[in-house]
Design a protein around this motif. Sequence first.
Motif, PDB file in Angstrom:
ATOM      1  N   SER A  94       0.827  -1.213   0.000  1.00  0.00           N
ATOM      2  CA  SER A  94       0.000   0.000   0.000  1.00  0.00           C
ATOM      3  C   SER A  94       0.858   1.259   0.000  1.00  0.00           C
ATOM      4  CB  SER A  94      -0.917   0.003   1.227  1.00  0.00           C
ATOM      5  OG  SER A  94      -1.822  -1.072   1.193  1.00  0.00           O
ATOM      6  N   SER A  98       1.159   4.046  -2.903  1.00  0.00           N
ATOM      7  CA  SER A  98       0.796   5.414  -2.541  1.00  0.00           C
ATOM      8  C   SER A  98       1.933   6.380  -2.874  1.00  0.00           C
ATOM      9  CB  SER A  98       0.468   5.494  -1.048  1.00  0.00           C
ATOM     10  OG  SER A  98       0.145   6.815  -0.666  1.00  0.00           O
ATOM     11  N   CYS A 102       1.855   9.530  -5.541  1.00  0.00           N
ATOM     12  CA  CYS A 102       2.163  10.895  -5.095  1.00  0.00           C
ATOM     13  C   CYS A 102       3.295  11.506  -5.910  1.00  0.00           C
ATOM     14  CB  CYS A 102       2.537  10.894  -3.613  1.00  0.00           C
ATOM     15  SG  CYS A 102       1.139  10.756  -2.470  1.00  0.00           S
ATOM     16  N   SER A 112       5.986  12.374  -1.106  1.00  0.00           N
ATOM     17  CA  SER A 112       5.479  11.112  -0.571  1.00  0.00           C
ATOM     18  C   SER A 112       4.524  11.448   0.566  1.00  0.00           C
ATOM     19  CB  SER A 112       6.626  10.227  -0.072  1.00  0.00           C
ATOM     20  OG  SER A 112       7.216  10.786   1.079  1.00  0.00           O
ATOM     21  N   PRO A 113       3.659  10.537   0.963  1.00  0.00           N
ATOM     22  CA  PRO A 113       2.674  10.865   1.999  1.00  0.00           C
ATOM     23  C   PRO A 113       3.285  11.372   3.298  1.00  0.00           C
ATOM     24  CG  PRO A 113       2.095   8.808   0.927  1.00  0.00           C
ATOM     25  CD  PRO A 113       3.439   9.192   0.398  1.00  0.00           C
ATOM     26  N   THR A 119       0.516  11.522   5.870  1.00  0.00           N
ATOM     27  CA  THR A 119       0.673  10.531   6.931  1.00  0.00           C
ATOM     28  C   THR A 119       0.424  11.160   8.294  1.00  0.00           C
ATOM     29  OG1 THR A 119       2.256   9.245   5.639  1.00  0.00           O
ATOM     30  CG2 THR A 119       2.297   8.940   8.023  1.00  0.00           C
ATOM     31  N   SER A 241      -6.045   2.252  -9.734  1.00  0.00           N
ATOM     32  CA  SER A 241      -4.707   2.724 -10.117  1.00  0.00           C
ATOM     33  C   SER A 241      -4.323   2.218 -11.498  1.00  0.00           C
ATOM     34  CB  SER A 241      -3.673   2.270  -9.079  1.00  0.00           C
ATOM     35  OG  SER A 241      -3.987   2.751  -7.789  1.00  0.00           O
ATOM     36  N   THR A 275      -6.829   8.180  -4.192  1.00  0.00           N
ATOM     37  CA  THR A 275      -6.270   6.826  -4.158  1.00  0.00           C
ATOM     38  C   THR A 275      -5.023   6.769  -3.291  1.00  0.00           C
ATOM     39  OG1 THR A 275      -7.109   6.401  -6.390  1.00  0.00           O
ATOM     40  CG2 THR A 275      -5.389   4.944  -5.574  1.00  0.00           C
ATOM     41  N   ALA A 276      -4.115   7.722  -3.488  1.00  0.00           N
ATOM     42  CA  ALA A 276      -2.883   7.745  -2.694  1.00  0.00           C
ATOM     43  C   ALA A 276      -3.180   7.963  -1.218  1.00  0.00           C
ATOM     44  CB  ALA A 276      -1.951   8.848  -3.210  1.00  0.00           C
ATOM     45  N   LEU A 279      -4.712   4.739   0.404  1.00  0.00           N
ATOM     46  CA  LEU A 279      -3.710   3.705   0.655  1.00  0.00           C
ATOM     47  C   LEU A 279      -2.832   4.055   1.856  1.00  0.00           C
ATOM     48  CD1 LEU A 279      -2.704   3.107  -3.056  1.00  0.00           C
ATOM     49  CD2 LEU A 279      -3.825   1.438  -1.582  1.00  0.00           C
ATOM     50  N   ALA A 280      -2.408   5.323   1.932  1.00  0.00           N
ATOM     51  CA  ALA A 280      -1.569   5.735   3.060  1.00  0.00           C
ATOM     52  C   ALA A 280      -2.347   5.708   4.370  1.00  0.00           C
ATOM     53  CB  ALA A 280      -1.001   7.136   2.803  1.00  0.00           C
ATOM     54  N   ALA A 294       7.188   5.026   1.642  1.00  0.00           N
ATOM     55  CA  ALA A 294       6.581   5.597   0.437  1.00  0.00           C
ATOM     56  C   ALA A 294       7.512   6.558  -0.282  1.00  0.00           C
ATOM     57  CB  ALA A 294       5.275   6.309   0.802  1.00  0.00           C
TER      58      ALA A 294
END
Length: 364
Positions: A94, A98, A102, A112-113, A119, A241, A275-276, A279-280, A294
Amino acid sequence: MSIVGLRSSPRTAVAPLRVGPVSWRVPLRAASVSVVGAALLFVLFVLDLALGDVEIPFGTTLSTLFGGGDGGSQFIINQLRLPQTTVALLVGASLGLSGALCQTFARNPLASPDILGVTQGAGAGAVALIVLSGGSGYGGGLVSGTLQTLGLPLAAFAGGLGTALLLYALSWRRGIDGQRLVLVGIGIGAALMAVTDWLLVRARIQDAASAQVWLNGSLSSRGWDHAKPVMLTLAVLVPLSVLLVRHLNALQLGDDSARVLGVRLQTTQLLVLVTAVGLAAVSVSAVGPLGFVALVVPQVALRLTGGSRPPLLASMVLGGVLVVGADLVTRVVLPFVVPAGVVTAALGAPYLIWLLVRVNRKVP
């Protein structure tokens, strides 16, 4: 199913794969990396089940996974170790996917998340639920039952999505600039970490202690209740995705070029973002924040495959390799117990420093 034609070049060999009326262009190098990564992931998965306080031979572990083995090995593997290792694999996949989404969305390797604050937003939402619900037990103490299965994923998703929408609104200036997006995300993430710290200060000492362990990214004692939300989320968002892949390729050319190619820019960006974030967020709700997974995994996958953007499948596979490997290190290699997030941070932080230095050298 057949593979017809073959276009080859040193780095971008492509084979069209046809299944009935449907066909795909399969990059052979990316496919090879995914296959090798999947084989490595399988070996690490079995080793994570076999090794521990009670070691089980590799062959016996394989036999037990497929219904064989004696009662003792079945109990140790299927009841004690398999749920935690499965959670590690699902969360790694995941986070890898993600991060790839991103970085493609922002056209920036730093996106990134965990860098963009998503996050931290998901963590703040989950901690708020933990603290305000009075703490009835999560991962040995905080949230249980329906609250664990549905409440935490929903709270984490709400926190992550709210953060992503705020990030998008503050970063938009007739389009998305990758550097501005990262800078705004770092600021939002810092503010959300302060909110999380405030929540922990106001919480009961028992809840704060348990939440702090969770915030370090712990795979310890994870069971099927933690795996199910991640599994369901992957089942929904991975096909989405795949459908977005063609638009992701167009987004790499810039907003104006994507519009010329017929991409509905706002709709595509929103779908990629949701979507990203989903998943995060579900990964954070399952194990807490696992830092740098990620960020690092999509860039490693990109360099191995030699493409123009982080590959989705290879990022998922290598994400599983990293997190399952981190679980194996924390349980077997290290002489003391540490959260898996500490291992991923120890691997990811030097890479982040190297990436920042490398990007800075390119700036005139």
